[in-house]
Design a protein around this motif. Structure first.
Motif, PDB file in Angstrom:
ATOM      1  N   THR A 214     -44.424  76.401  18.258  1.00 24.63           N
ATOM      2  CA  THR A 214     -43.563  77.118  19.198  1.00 24.63           C
ATOM      3  C   THR A 214     -44.069  76.934  20.624  1.00 24.63           C
ATOM      4  N   GLN A 215     -45.395  76.965  20.795  1.00 31.67           N
ATOM      5  CA  GLN A 215     -45.942  76.736  22.125  1.00 31.67           C
ATOM      6  C   GLN A 215     -45.727  75.285  22.567  1.00 31.67           C
ATOM      7  N   THR A 216     -45.846  74.355  21.623  1.00 28.13           N
ATOM      8  CA  THR A 216     -45.608  72.950  21.947  1.00 28.13           C
ATOM      9  C   THR A 216     -44.162  72.725  22.381  1.00 28.13           C
ATOM     10  N   LEU A 217     -43.209  73.320  21.656  1.00 28.93           N
ATOM     11  CA  LEU A 217     -41.805  73.188  22.022  1.00 28.93           C
ATOM     12  C   LEU A 217     -41.524  73.831  23.378  1.00 28.93           C
ATOM     13  N   ALA A 218     -42.097  75.027  23.601  1.00 33.31           N
ATOM     14  CA  ALA A 218     -41.883  75.717  24.874  1.00 33.31           C
ATOM     15  C   ALA A 218     -42.486  74.925  26.033  1.00 33.31           C
ATOM     16  N   GLY A 219     -43.707  74.397  25.828  1.00 33.48           N
ATOM     17  CA  GLY A 219     -44.367  73.627  26.870  1.00 33.48           C
ATOM     18  C   GLY A 219     -43.636  72.334  27.178  1.00 33.48           C
ATOM     19  N   THR A 220     -43.143  71.671  26.141  1.00 37.52           N
ATOM     20  CA  THR A 220     -42.401  70.432  26.332  1.00 37.52           C
ATOM     21  C   THR A 220     -41.104  70.682  27.090  1.00 37.52           C
ATOM     22  N   ALA A 221     -40.401  71.759  26.739  1.00 38.81           N
ATOM     23  CA  ALA A 221     -39.165  72.101  27.445  1.00 38.81           C
ATOM     24  C   ALA A 221     -39.446  72.381  28.918  1.00 38.81           C
ATOM     25  N   GLU A 222     -40.532  73.082  29.188  1.00 39.85           N
ATOM     26  CA  GLU A 222     -40.872  73.400  30.577  1.00 39.85           C
ATOM     27  C   GLU A 222     -41.261  72.139  31.345  1.00 39.85           C
ATOM     28  N   MET A 223     -41.945  71.213  30.694  1.00 38.73           N
ATOM     29  CA  MET A 223     -42.275  69.941  31.333  1.00 38.73           C
ATOM     30  C   MET A 223     -41.001  69.186  31.715  1.00 38.73           C
ATOM     31  N   LEU A 224     -40.023  69.178  30.825  1.00 37.66           N
ATOM     32  CA  LEU A 224     -38.764  68.492  31.110  1.00 37.66           C
ATOM     33  C   LEU A 224     -38.022  69.147  32.276  1.00 37.66           C
ATOM     34  N   LYS A 225     -38.159  70.471  32.399  1.00 39.14           N
ATOM     35  CA  LYS A 225     -37.501  71.174  33.496  1.00 39.14           C
ATOM     36  C   LYS A 225     -38.202  70.924  34.831  1.00 39.14           C
ATOM     37  N   GLN A 226     -39.525  70.842  34.796  1.00 42.07           N
ATOM     38  CA  GLN A 226     -40.276  70.756  36.046  1.00 42.07           C
ATOM     39  C   GLN A 226     -40.563  69.334  36.504  1.00 42.07           C
TER      40      GLN A 226
END
Length: 267
Positions: free
Chosen positions: A203-215
């Protein structure tokens, strides 16, 4: 908008109800609910969120908007039952997959209609929604509908025909991610981790990856290459995905869902 009615009380309706009440967009008593026959479900939503169960037809005259949230196969019948009860000013917000605006106006009259495809992450204010309007929607109504969706996540305006693709991608998207998480948890336990550990890590990996794509200004393939060292573990995993035709599976998933949305529109 001060009074709205959900016709249909499934998971997407509940997600919006919970999200709007949590974000204080509506007070519980300003939201009415009804469905075809499942009184137990209505009572559950009433007990959980304090929303009002529709008791009589007099309420229809007070409604600013109805939200069509029934199963698509029940849509026409449901609209025919309420069409004569709606006030002239009552707008329509449809969250039905595949049911076009023309079908809605054929059954409910020439009134303001917005079609939106949200997803169940509206529950926590994280929905990805897309919306399309007919030409009867005023500027004020358009802004109101956009604000309603912005209160439970992000929203973009699209052409109505594009909603089929939106349905396949972000509308159904949470189910695909949950399905992926099921697979991670299953294989994670097979390679020696307990389920809770796998859940926390992924869940943290998915959240972190999504945030990387946004930023990040970089494209996904560039970000992927930065993680993939030649001859390393990630490369081995990517090669396995390629060997098992991962891209083809994703393509088939989205295209089949999009095609089903178009089938619903035709029927």
């Amino acid at each position: 908008m001060k009074k709205i009615l959900f016709i249909g009380a499934g998971s997407m309706a509940e997600a919006l109800i919970q999200g709007w009440i949590k974000q204080e967009v509506f007070k519980p008593q300003e939201i009415y609910i009804t469905n075809r026959s499942d009184n137990e479900r209505l009572q559950c939503l009433h007990d959980t969120y304090g929303v009002s169960i529709l008791q009589n037809d007099a309420t229809f005259a007070q409604l600013d908007a109805i939200i069509l949230a029934m199963k698509p196969k029940d849509a026409v019948t449901a609209m025919q039952l309420v069409c004569t009860k709606l006030a002239d000013h009552t707008a329509v917000l449809s969250i039905l997959a595949g049911i076009p605006i023309d079908t809605i106006t054929e059954n409910l009259g020439d009134r303001p209609v917005a079609r939106v495809m949200p997803n169940t992450s509206a529950t926590i204010g994280m929905s990805a929604s897309a919306i399309a309007f007919n030409n009867v929607v005023s500027v004020e109504q358009r802004n109101t509908f956009l604000q309603l969706l912005e209160a439970v996540g992000s929203v973009i305006e699209v052409q109505e025909d594009q909603l089929h693709a939106v349905t396949a991608l972000s509308g159904s998207g949470p189910a695909y991610i949950y399905y992926l998480m099921e697979a991670f948890e299953k294989v994670g336990t097979e390679v020696g981790l307990d389920k809770d550990t796998v859940r926390l890590l992924m869940t943290q990996t998915l959240a972190g990856t999504a945030e990387m794509l946004k930023q990040s200004p970089e494209e996904p393939n560039e970000l992927r290459k930065k993680v993939t060292s030649p001859g390393g573990t990630t490369e081995a995993g990517i090669k396995a995905l390629e060997h098992h035709h991962f891209n083809d599976a994703i393509k088939a998933c989205i295209k089949d869902a999009e095609a089903r949305s178009r089938e619903l529109a035709k029927s």
